[in-house]
Design a protein around this motif. Sequence first.
Motif, PDB file in Angstrom:
ATOM      1  N   ARG A  16      12.131   5.605  -3.098  1.00 49.09           N
ATOM      2  CA  ARG A  16      11.375   4.434  -3.557  1.00 49.09           C
ATOM      3  C   ARG A  16      12.314   3.275  -3.878  1.00 49.09           C
ATOM      4  O   ARG A  16      11.976   2.110  -3.627  1.00 49.09           O
ATOM      5  N   LEU A  17      13.480   3.566  -4.412  1.00 48.22           N
ATOM      6  CA  LEU A  17      14.469   2.517  -4.668  1.00 48.22           C
ATOM      7  C   LEU A  17      14.887   1.858  -3.352  1.00 48.22           C
ATOM      8  O   LEU A  17      14.977   0.633  -3.255  1.00 48.22           O
ATOM      9  N   ARG A  18      15.097   2.677  -2.330  1.00 47.60           N
ATOM     10  CA  ARG A  18      15.481   2.141  -1.022  1.00 47.60           C
ATOM     11  C   ARG A  18      14.339   1.344  -0.397  1.00 47.60           C
ATOM     12  O   ARG A  18      14.571   0.288   0.205  1.00 47.60           O
ATOM     13  N   ILE A  19      13.107   1.837  -0.531  1.00 50.74           N
ATOM     14  CA  ILE A  19      11.947   1.104  -0.018  1.00 50.74           C
ATOM     15  C   ILE A  19      11.889  -0.274  -0.669  1.00 50.74           C
ATOM     16  O   ILE A  19      11.761  -1.299   0.014  1.00 50.74           O
ATOM     17  N   PHE A  31       5.136  -0.043   9.121  1.00 55.25           N
ATOM     18  CA  PHE A  31       5.409   1.308   8.638  1.00 55.25           C
ATOM     19  C   PHE A  31       6.455   2.015   9.501  1.00 55.25           C
ATOM     20  O   PHE A  31       7.404   2.600   8.975  1.00 55.25           O
ATOM     21  N   ALA A  32       6.297   1.965  10.819  1.00 59.42           N
ATOM     22  CA  ALA A  32       7.212   2.679  11.717  1.00 59.42           C
ATOM     23  C   ALA A  32       8.639   2.133  11.618  1.00 59.42           C
ATOM     24  O   ALA A  32       9.606   2.898  11.648  1.00 59.42           O
ATOM     25  N   VAL A  33       8.759   0.835  11.476  1.00 57.92           N
ATOM     26  CA  VAL A  33      10.094   0.230  11.347  1.00 57.92           C
ATOM     27  C   VAL A  33      10.723   0.648  10.022  1.00 57.92           C
ATOM     28  O   VAL A  33      11.903   1.014   9.969  1.00 57.92           O
ATOM     29  N   LEU A  34       9.944   0.629   8.951  1.00 51.41           N
ATOM     30  CA  LEU A  34      10.455   1.062   7.650  1.00 51.41           C
ATOM     31  C   LEU A  34      10.858   2.530   7.697  1.00 51.41           C
ATOM     32  O   LEU A  34      11.933   2.900   7.227  1.00 51.41           O
ATOM     33  N   THR A  44       6.692  11.962   4.151  1.00 54.89           N
ATOM     34  CA  THR A  44       7.496  11.612   2.976  1.00 54.89           C
ATOM     35  C   THR A  44       7.357  10.133   2.637  1.00 54.89           C
ATOM     36  O   THR A  44       7.158   9.764   1.477  1.00 54.89           O
ATOM     37  N   LEU A  45       7.442   9.293   3.651  1.00 55.65           N
ATOM     38  CA  LEU A  45       7.307   7.855   3.400  1.00 55.65           C
ATOM     39  C   LEU A  45       5.915   7.542   2.861  1.00 55.65           C
ATOM     40  O   LEU A  45       5.775   6.780   1.895  1.00 55.65           O
ATOM     41  N   SER A  46       4.888   8.136   3.439  1.00 55.09           N
ATOM     42  CA  SER A  46       3.517   7.905   2.969  1.00 55.09           C
ATOM     43  C   SER A  46       3.355   8.284   1.503  1.00 55.09           C
ATOM     44  O   SER A  46       2.716   7.566   0.731  1.00 55.09           O
ATOM     45  N   LYS A  47       3.926   9.418   1.126  1.00 55.67           N
ATOM     46  CA  LYS A  47       3.832   9.886  -0.266  1.00 55.67           C
ATOM     47  C   LYS A  47       4.460   8.874  -1.228  1.00 55.67           C
ATOM     48  O   LYS A  47       3.866   8.520  -2.251  1.00 55.67           O
ATOM     49  N   VAL A  51       2.744   6.122  -4.211  1.00 61.09           N
ATOM     50  CA  VAL A  51       3.162   5.951  -5.610  1.00 61.09           C
ATOM     51  C   VAL A  51       3.372   4.464  -5.916  1.00 61.09           C
ATOM     52  O   VAL A  51       2.909   3.952  -6.934  1.00 61.09           O
ATOM     53  N   LEU A  52       4.055   3.769  -5.010  1.00 65.16           N
ATOM     54  CA  LEU A  52       4.302   2.336  -5.209  1.00 65.16           C
ATOM     55  C   LEU A  52       3.008   1.533  -5.137  1.00 65.16           C
ATOM     56  O   LEU A  52       2.819   0.578  -5.898  1.00 65.16           O
ATOM     57  N   LEU A  53       2.105   1.922  -4.252  1.00 66.20           N
ATOM     58  CA  LEU A  53       0.812   1.257  -4.138  1.00 66.20           C
ATOM     59  C   LEU A  53      -0.004   1.445  -5.411  1.00 66.20           C
ATOM     60  O   LEU A  53      -0.567   0.484  -5.948  1.00 66.20           O
TER      61      LEU A  53
END
Length: 109
Positions: A16-19, A31-34, A44-47, A51-53
């Motif tokens: 999440r810090l990296r996101i 999404f795919a680029v991230l 994993t990214l969706s999860k 949380v951030l959403l």
Amino acid sequence: MVAEAAFDDTIHAPLRLRICGVLRHLDEIDFAVLRDTLGATDATLSKHLRVLLDAGYIAMTKSPSPTRPDARRLTWIRQTRTGRQAFDAHMEELRRIAVGLSDTSADPQ
């Protein structure tokens, strides 16, 4: 303007810090680029995005792909103003920790 330092457990998780770090410098990202940038799996990214959403730190929108003939939609992710402020405050707190500054009201024991 320097954000007031504030540690944020929601942001602090490594992915999440990296996101948040990637999003801080972009208007939005697919999404795919991230996913590819971070080397994460879709699940994993969706999860972590969920949380951030839920915290109000990001917003997501879907739009048709301009290059695909099928109905597949692209998911766009952007950091909200609240998310930017929380990320900036978290980074300021990490800087304070890194240089050894502490809250003078805290008990050193």
